[in-house]
Design a protein around this motif. Structure first.
Motif, PDB file in Angstrom:
ATOM      1  N   ARG A 234       0.828  -1.220   0.000  1.00 24.37           N
ATOM      2  CA  ARG A 234       0.000   0.000   0.000  1.00 24.37           C
ATOM      3  C   ARG A 234       0.858   1.264   0.000  1.00 24.37           C
ATOM      4  N   TYR A 236       1.426   3.618  -2.205  1.00 25.69           N
ATOM      5  CA  TYR A 236       0.934   4.121  -3.481  1.00 25.69           C
ATOM      6  C   TYR A 236       1.751   5.294  -4.015  1.00 25.69           C
ATOM      7  N   TRP A 369      -6.655   7.660  -8.579  1.00 30.16           N
ATOM      8  CA  TRP A 369      -7.144   6.808  -7.496  1.00 30.16           C
ATOM      9  C   TRP A 369      -6.039   6.546  -6.479  1.00 30.16           C
ATOM     10  N   GLU A 372      -5.677   9.554  -4.267  1.00 28.76           N
ATOM     11  CA  GLU A 372      -6.764   9.661  -3.299  1.00 28.76           C
ATOM     12  C   GLU A 372      -6.577   8.661  -2.163  1.00 28.76           C
ATOM     13  N   GLU A 373      -6.196   7.435  -2.502  1.00 26.26           N
ATOM     14  CA  GLU A 373      -5.997   6.421  -1.471  1.00 26.26           C
ATOM     15  C   GLU A 373      -4.830   6.774  -0.556  1.00 26.26           C
ATOM     16  N   GLU A 374      -3.814   7.418  -1.128  1.00 23.49           N
ATOM     17  CA  GLU A 374      -2.631   7.801  -0.335  1.00 23.49           C
ATOM     18  C   GLU A 374      -3.010   8.808   0.734  1.00 23.49           C
ATOM     19  N   THR A 375      -3.950   9.713   0.425  1.00 27.38           N
ATOM     20  CA  THR A 375      -4.330  10.714   1.403  1.00 27.38           C
ATOM     21  C   THR A 375      -5.120  10.102   2.563  1.00 27.38           C
ATOM     22  N   LEU A 376      -5.703   8.897   2.338  1.00 30.62           N
ATOM     23  CA  LEU A 376      -6.506   8.255   3.384  1.00 30.62           C
ATOM     24  C   LEU A 376      -5.666   7.398   4.306  1.00 30.62           C
ATOM     25  N   LEU A 377      -4.428   7.093   3.916  1.00 29.60           N
ATOM     26  CA  LEU A 377      -3.575   6.212   4.727  1.00 29.60           C
ATOM     27  C   LEU A 377      -3.004   6.956   5.941  1.00 29.60           C
TER      28      LEU A 377
END
Length: 377
Positions: A234, A236, A369, A372-377
């Motif tokens: 993960r 990213y 995508w 965006e996922e990186e900002t949620l980690l």
């Protein structure tokens, strides 16, 4: 392709999943080796006849290719094992084993043909033997230095879902890797109708072209493993950075290699043709100029397509592969009949561009995508 789930599991820090992925990949590699041998050996001669192979060389061509097909298991297992070793972060040792295989191949060709008096079957047997030695070296490395890959009896009890995951990733990558070969068969069919000089020019140019494309293909293979490892972890941001940096390197190599083709192509071609074949040299130079001018598209295609595969995204690369194959076939058959040898030269570059468009669009959507996922980690 069967090494991608291994790399994802390794990146996720799941050693049990690594072993099960390797077990599933091993079973599928063995199964496909048996299947391909059973299919390829009996159809070799009919395919050569379908390609309008000249009568004076068809017997030697058949002998070479049928020996190669009987040894296809060695080729497949070397590719699988070396990719698996790279999936665990060791990219240097498979390169060393490949170098050993190449040197051994040369030595055995000389021994079998010059020493034992064999024909083209000796050349094929030399290749198979050298690849088999590489397989044994890979197994030795796994046994001595990679305990993570020591499989237990439980690891071999793979599920249908695990096999399906391997096939979902592996089969599209196999198809994409085969596109160049399938296109070459169609091009050879078209070339055989243009005369011996065109065949000779294309054959000589392909040797230079293959050498030029090797580093571009290597960037793509590296990105498949790199992406899979970081996707499993993960990480990213590392994927996005790695793709950007590798694209820059690939474009740089493509421009440099293309310039070499344009400026020095004639001198390189003369290494593969005899004296007094100036028309063959000119035709081959035309091929190198056309291909070299669009190596940038090929380099980007290798990087972005393998990146998507490393993330387990197979649909768009498969669609792009179909577009590439159709473009190659149509261009080879239609353009060759209208503009001759230049039409054959244009087939591959047009196919690269056709395949790059959907891959480029898909990656940039996936890139958003990832951000965006990186900002949620």
């Amino acid at each position: 392709g069967f090494a991608i789930p291994t790399a994802q599991a390794f990146g996720a820090g799941a050693p049990a999943a690594v072993r099960r992925a390797v077990a599933a990949g091993t079973l599928l590699t063995g199964g496909f080796a048996v299947l391909l041998t059973a299919v390829a050996v009996p159809v070799a001669r009919p395919l050569l006849e379908l390609m309008r192979t000249p009568p004076e060389i068809i017997d030697d061509a058949y002998l070479f290719i049928v020996v190669s097909f009987w040894g296809i298991a060695a080729t497949m297992f070397f590719n699988f094992l070396s990719s698996t070793i790279r999936a665990l972060g060791d990219s240097r040792t498979p390169l060393v084993f490949l170098a050993i295989s190449c040197v051994l191949n040369v030595v055995l060709v000389i021994a079998f043909i010059a020493g034992l008096g064999m024909g083209v079957d000796g050349a094929a047997l030399a290749t198979i033997t050298s690849q088999l030695v590489s397989v044994l070296l890979c197994l030795w490395l796994v046994q001595k230095k990679m305990p993570t890959l020591h499989l237990s009896r439980e690891d071999w009890k793979v599920t249908r879902a695990e096999l399906a995951t391997q096939l979902r990733i592996g089969l599209p990558m196999a198809f994409q890797s085969s596109i160049i070969a399938i296109g070459t068969i169609v091009l050879q069919y078209a070339l055989n109708g243009l005369g011996a000089e065109s065949v000779g020019a294309y054959t000589a140019a392909q040797k230079v072209d293959g050498l030029a494309m090797a580093p571009l293909a290597s960037f793509g293979l590296a990105m498949a493993t790199f992406t899979a490892q970081n996707y499993g972890a993960r990480a990213y941001g590392r994927i996005r950075t790695g793709v950007f940096q590798t694209c820059l390197m690939s474009v740089g190599f493509a421009l440099a290699i293309g310039l070499v083709n344009v400026l020095f192509g004639r001198h390189l071609i003369r290494l593969f043709v005899g004296p007094g074949e100036e028309h063959v040299v000119e035709l081959a130079q035309t091929f190198l100029v056309v291909n070299g001018s669009l190596y940038v598209a090929l380099g980007l295609l290798f990087v972005l397509r393998n990146t998507l595969q490393g993330m387990g995204r197979s649909l768009v690369p498969t669609v792009a592969g179909v577009m590439e194959l159709v473009t190659r076939v149509v261009a080879a058959l239609v353009l060759a009949s209208h503009v001759g040898f230049v039409g054959v030269c244009l087939a591959a570059p047009l196919a690269w561009v056709a395949a790059l468009v959907p891959v480029w669009v898909s990656y940039h959507r996936r890139r958003r995508w990832l951000a965006e996922e990186e900002t949620l980690l």
